[in-house]
Design a protein around this motif. Structure first.
Motif, PDB file in Angstrom:
ATOM      1  N   LEU A   1     -15.577   2.457  -6.587  1.00  0.00           N
ATOM      2  CA  LEU A   1     -16.539   1.373  -6.824  1.00  0.00           C
ATOM      3  C   LEU A   1     -16.228   0.173  -5.936  1.00  0.00           C
ATOM      4  O   LEU A   1     -17.086  -0.656  -5.674  1.00  0.00           O
ATOM      5  N   GLU A   2     -14.964   0.068  -5.536  1.00  0.00           N
ATOM      6  CA  GLU A   2     -14.530  -0.975  -4.608  1.00  0.00           C
ATOM      7  C   GLU A   2     -13.729  -0.277  -3.525  1.00  0.00           C
ATOM      8  O   GLU A   2     -13.413   0.902  -3.662  1.00  0.00           O
ATOM      9  N   ASP A   3     -13.399  -1.004  -2.467  1.00  0.00           N
ATOM     10  CA  ASP A   3     -12.455  -0.441  -1.514  1.00  0.00           C
ATOM     11  C   ASP A   3     -11.179  -0.133  -2.282  1.00  0.00           C
ATOM     12  O   ASP A   3     -10.652  -0.984  -3.000  1.00  0.00           O
ATOM     13  N   THR A   4     -10.719   1.084  -2.121  1.00  0.00           N
ATOM     14  CA  THR A   4      -9.670   1.560  -3.017  1.00  0.00           C
ATOM     15  C   THR A   4      -8.555   2.264  -2.257  1.00  0.00           C
ATOM     16  O   THR A   4      -8.812   2.982  -1.294  1.00  0.00           O
ATOM     17  N   VAL A   5      -7.317   2.009  -2.688  1.00  0.00           N
ATOM     18  CA  VAL A   5      -6.167   2.727  -2.148  1.00  0.00           C
ATOM     19  C   VAL A   5      -5.533   3.535  -3.270  1.00  0.00           C
ATOM     20  O   VAL A   5      -5.268   3.006  -4.345  1.00  0.00           O
ATOM     21  N   CYS A   6      -5.323   4.818  -3.006  1.00  0.00           N
ATOM     22  CA  CYS A   6      -4.693   5.694  -3.988  1.00  0.00           C
ATOM     23  C   CYS A   6      -3.457   6.358  -3.409  1.00  0.00           C
ATOM     24  O   CYS A   6      -3.375   6.575  -2.198  1.00  0.00           O
ATOM     25  N   ALA A   7      -2.529   6.696  -4.280  1.00  0.00           N
ATOM     26  CA  ALA A   7      -1.505   7.663  -3.906  1.00  0.00           C
ATOM     27  C   ALA A   7      -1.978   9.012  -4.425  1.00  0.00           C
ATOM     28  O   ALA A   7      -2.489   9.108  -5.535  1.00  0.00           O
ATOM     29  N   LEU A   8      -1.841  10.038  -3.592  1.00  0.00           N
ATOM     30  CA  LEU A   8      -2.220  11.392  -4.007  1.00  0.00           C
ATOM     31  C   LEU A   8      -0.990  12.277  -4.050  1.00  0.00           C
ATOM     32  O   LEU A   8      -0.257  12.386  -3.066  1.00  0.00           O
ATOM     33  N   LEU A   9      -0.772  12.884  -5.205  1.00  0.00           N
ATOM     34  CA  LEU A   9       0.297  13.866  -5.333  1.00  0.00           C
ATOM     35  C   LEU A   9      -0.356  15.238  -5.241  1.00  0.00           C
ATOM     36  O   LEU A   9      -1.040  15.650  -6.168  1.00  0.00           O
ATOM     37  N   PRO A  10      -0.151  15.938  -4.131  1.00  0.00           N
ATOM     38  CA  PRO A  10      -0.878  17.201  -3.915  1.00  0.00           C
ATOM     39  C   PRO A  10      -0.587  18.214  -5.014  1.00  0.00           C
ATOM     40  O   PRO A  10       0.557  18.356  -5.435  1.00  0.00           O
ATOM     41  N   ALA A  11      -1.618  18.893  -5.440  1.00  0.00           N
ATOM     42  CA  ALA A  11      -1.519  19.785  -6.586  1.00  0.00           C
ATOM     43  C   ALA A  11      -0.379  20.806  -6.501  1.00  0.00           C
ATOM     44  O   ALA A  11       0.385  20.934  -7.456  1.00  0.00           O
ATOM     45  N   PRO A  12      -0.238  21.533  -5.400  1.00  0.00           N
ATOM     46  CA  PRO A  12       0.792  22.574  -5.392  1.00  0.00           C
ATOM     47  C   PRO A  12       2.204  22.001  -5.558  1.00  0.00           C
ATOM     48  O   PRO A  12       2.977  22.471  -6.400  1.00  0.00           O
TER      49      PRO A  12
ATOM     50  N   HIS B   1       8.273  11.267  -2.538  1.00  0.00           N
ATOM     51  CA  HIS B   1       8.348  11.969  -1.264  1.00  0.00           C
ATOM     52  C   HIS B   1       7.092  12.780  -0.980  1.00  0.00           C
ATOM     53  O   HIS B   1       6.633  12.885   0.150  1.00  0.00           O
ATOM     54  N   MET B   2       6.524  13.355  -2.032  1.00  0.00           N
ATOM     55  CA  MET B   2       5.332  14.199  -1.798  1.00  0.00           C
ATOM     56  C   MET B   2       4.047  13.373  -1.710  1.00  0.00           C
ATOM     57  O   MET B   2       3.021  13.860  -1.255  1.00  0.00           O
ATOM     58  N   ALA B   3       4.106  12.117  -2.165  1.00  0.00           N
ATOM     59  CA  ALA B   3       2.877  11.320  -2.263  1.00  0.00           C
ATOM     60  C   ALA B   3       2.299  10.977  -0.891  1.00  0.00           C
ATOM     61  O   ALA B   3       3.015  10.696   0.054  1.00  0.00           O
ATOM     62  N   GLN B   4       0.984  11.031  -0.827  1.00  0.00           N
ATOM     63  CA  GLN B   4       0.260  10.621   0.378  1.00  0.00           C
ATOM     64  C   GLN B   4      -0.635   9.436   0.013  1.00  0.00           C
ATOM     65  O   GLN B   4      -1.131   9.357  -1.093  1.00  0.00           O
TER      66      GLN B   4
ATOM     67  N   ASP C   1       0.800  -1.228   0.000  1.00  0.00           N
ATOM     68  CA  ASP C   1       0.000   0.000   0.000  1.00  0.00           C
ATOM     69  C   ASP C   1       0.831   1.276   0.000  1.00  0.00           C
ATOM     70  O   ASP C   1       0.278   2.363  -0.122  1.00  0.00           O
ATOM     71  N   ALA C   2       2.133   1.145   0.164  1.00  0.00           N
ATOM     72  CA  ALA C   2       2.946   2.360   0.323  1.00  0.00           C
ATOM     73  C   ALA C   2       2.927   3.177  -0.972  1.00  0.00           C
ATOM     74  O   ALA C   2       2.900   2.621  -2.078  1.00  0.00           O
ATOM     75  N   ALA C   3       2.921   4.492  -0.801  1.00  0.00           N
ATOM     76  CA  ALA C   3       2.831   5.389  -1.943  1.00  0.00           C
ATOM     77  C   ALA C   3       3.903   5.119  -3.008  1.00  0.00           C
ATOM     78  O   ALA C   3       3.571   5.039  -4.197  1.00  0.00           O
ATOM     79  N   PRO C   4       5.165   4.987  -2.635  1.00  0.00           N
ATOM     80  CA  PRO C   4       6.183   4.810  -3.680  1.00  0.00           C
ATOM     81  C   PRO C   4       5.921   3.588  -4.553  1.00  0.00           C
ATOM     82  O   PRO C   4       6.071   3.649  -5.780  1.00  0.00           O
ATOM     83  N   SER C   5       5.477   2.500  -3.962  1.00  0.00           N
ATOM     84  CA  SER C   5       5.265   1.312  -4.794  1.00  0.00           C
ATOM     85  C   SER C   5       4.037   1.485  -5.682  1.00  0.00           C
ATOM     86  O   SER C   5       3.977   0.924  -6.776  1.00  0.00           O
ATOM     87  N   ILE C   6       3.063   2.241  -5.223  1.00  0.00           N
ATOM     88  CA  ILE C   6       1.919   2.540  -6.092  1.00  0.00           C
ATOM     89  C   ILE C   6       2.398   3.324  -7.307  1.00  0.00           C
ATOM     90  O   ILE C   6       2.069   3.014  -8.451  1.00  0.00           O
ATOM     91  N   LEU C   7       3.198   4.344  -7.067  1.00  0.00           N
ATOM     92  CA  LEU C   7       3.722   5.153  -8.173  1.00  0.00           C
ATOM     93  C   LEU C   7       4.532   4.286  -9.127  1.00  0.00           C
ATOM     94  O   LEU C   7       4.394   4.387 -10.341  1.00  0.00           O
ATOM     95  N   ARG C   8       5.381   3.454  -8.524  1.00  0.00           N
ATOM     96  CA  ARG C   8       6.262   2.623  -9.355  1.00  0.00           C
ATOM     97  C   ARG C   8       5.445   1.737 -10.286  1.00  0.00           C
ATOM     98  O   ARG C   8       5.852   1.481 -11.414  1.00  0.00           O
ATOM     99  N   ALA C   9       4.298   1.268  -9.793  1.00  0.00           N
ATOM    100  CA  ALA C   9       3.492   0.324 -10.571  1.00  0.00           C
ATOM    101  C   ALA C   9       2.613   1.009 -11.606  1.00  0.00           C
ATOM    102  O   ALA C   9       1.948   0.341 -12.388  1.00  0.00           O
ATOM    103  N   SER C  10       2.585   2.353 -11.611  1.00  0.00           N
ATOM    104  CA  SER C  10       1.666   3.016 -12.536  1.00  0.00           C
ATOM    105  C   SER C  10       2.326   3.254 -13.884  1.00  0.00           C
ATOM    106  O   SER C  10       3.495   3.634 -13.957  1.00  0.00           O
ATOM    107  N   ARG C  11       1.550   3.029 -14.911  1.00  0.00           N
ATOM    108  CA  ARG C  11       2.044   3.222 -16.265  1.00  0.00           C
ATOM    109  C   ARG C  11       2.468   4.663 -16.510  1.00  0.00           C
ATOM    110  O   ARG C  11       3.420   4.952 -17.224  1.00  0.00           O
TER     111      ARG C  11
END
Lengths: 229, 229
Positions: A100-111, A28-31, A3-13
């Motif tokens: 639509l399902e239980d979901t985990v996201c990484a969020l990169l804050p806009a600013p 570093h900025m991902a939540q 679930d950690a943010a970096p691995s989510i980012l790594r796995a994204s196309r």
DNA sequence: ATCGCGCCTTGACCTGGATCAAGCCGCGTG
DNA sequence: CACGCGGCTTGATCCAGGTCAAGGCGCGAT
């Protein structure tokens, strides 16, 4: 899937090509954000919180008419992103997003994300490509809705989703979401599937998946022709 | 309005923020292209020649269905650009473009333009914004077609085109182009205009322009409500 | 088990807008 | 000038797909 943010980012196309310091900065900025099935992630017209990257679960991005009618712009699976454009351009979210399902996201804050874009030319070029892809997707949707009938849209969808060797198509968990993605009511979707099935072009496996029996027929339908099987 | 490529670029909203060496580089690569009224600029599925900037005239960008039905994605007036996305991402032109009037464009050839993007971070950031705007436009179109009826679409169009003090709207030279932009037949457009006019919401000036008499009514229609004047 | 509630299917009907068709007007051409 | 052609309007039909309504079925809660 961790679930950690970096691995989510790594796995994204989307961020595939981003490496080294650029990547670390994003990581570093991902939540991490979690949403229960059915939860609203954001509503149309809010300030855009940033870029969302789906780690697990499923998200639908949709617009609502005053009448209550909905149209889904995008179904986002793990590895996909949404709200990039609003985050980049700094305008309000132009649509609604919902888990639509239980979901985990990484969020990169806009600013922070906007600042990274300012600083990092590589990242900027990356994003360019993915925005272009999004535009292409939207033009495809428009074409579908404006120029194709129900059967044509469904045919095109099935062809685009078919997994090769057996031409198996996995359907979204709820048919009504597929229906609204194709800008149809679930009744019409149901009838159209049945007609295709009667014509022998498809065969439903269970109610989560089906098999394409005749690519040729679907292709003709997608082209607006009238196949006789 | 002079026809030289640099002045066309200078006058375009798209390149407003590009200055100095970046601008000179673009100006240097730009070629002037002329198209007679009715001429095809490119067809769907061709290799994208580059970014077009309209200097004078009018261009329509549209998709064609196998049935021959057309839907216009964009009417491009002087100062506007088209084919940016395909040029940037390097895919085929996803639509057709055609000159509605005698038209002069500046063309920034795709390869040189892509190289400039690679080299020039400022330019890249610029473009980002304008792509975002294009995405917004497309989402608006989708929303229109999927979620609004004929009257709602026309109302929204009129409101968006109204020029303030008198709320005058200039219509495109041919009504049938407006119709296909709104994904309507010209018959339906004609009837809808008439109904609005009967309701007292608009008043046609000549057949190139009309005046909005009741913004409120149009706004209600655009919202999908049923105004009684 | 039994109930209730979503989801899907099917049928019967309705309707917005497309299609077909006719007539009008303005404009360019022989 | 007459003529034809293209664009616009208006009227008469048609039809794809939406709406309404009725069952059926799977599933979680009582």
């Amino acid at each position: 899937m961790p679930d950690a943010a970096p691995s989510i980012l790594r796995a994204s196309r989307f961020f595939l090509g981003v490496k080294g310091a650029s990547f670390d900065r994003l990581a570093h900025m991902a939540q991490v954000r979690r949403f229960a099935r059915g939860a609203a992630i954001f509503r149309e017209g809010q300030e855009c919180p940033g870029v969302f990257v789906v780690g697990s679960g499923l998200v639908r991005v949709f617009k609502t008419a005053p009448s209550g009618r909905e149209h889904v712009l995008h179904l986002v699976a793990p590895g996909g992103t949404f709200a990039e454009v609003a985050a980049i351009a700094g305008f309000e979210t132009p649509a609604n997003a919902e888990a639509l399902e239980d979901t985990v996201c990484a969020l990169l804050p806009a600013p922070a994300f906007a600042q990274a874009l300012q600083d990092d030319h590589q990242l900027c070029l990356q994003l360019m490509g993915s925005m272009a892809a999004w535009v292409k997707h939207l033009v495809g949707l428009l074409e579908d809705i404006a120029l194709r009938d129900a059967t044509g849209r469904l045919a095109r969808y099935l062809l685009s989703e078919a997994i090769e060797p057996q031409d198996v198509v996995r359907l979204p968990s709820l048919k009504k979401h597929l229906a609204s993605h194709l800008n149809l009511t679930s009744e019409t979707l149901s009838r159209t599937l049945r007609r295709m099935s009667d014509a022998g072009a498809i065969e439903s496996r269970d109610d989560q998946s089906l098999v394409i029996k005749s690519r040729a027929a679907l292709e003709q339908w997608a082209r607006g022709e009238f196949p006789q099987i």
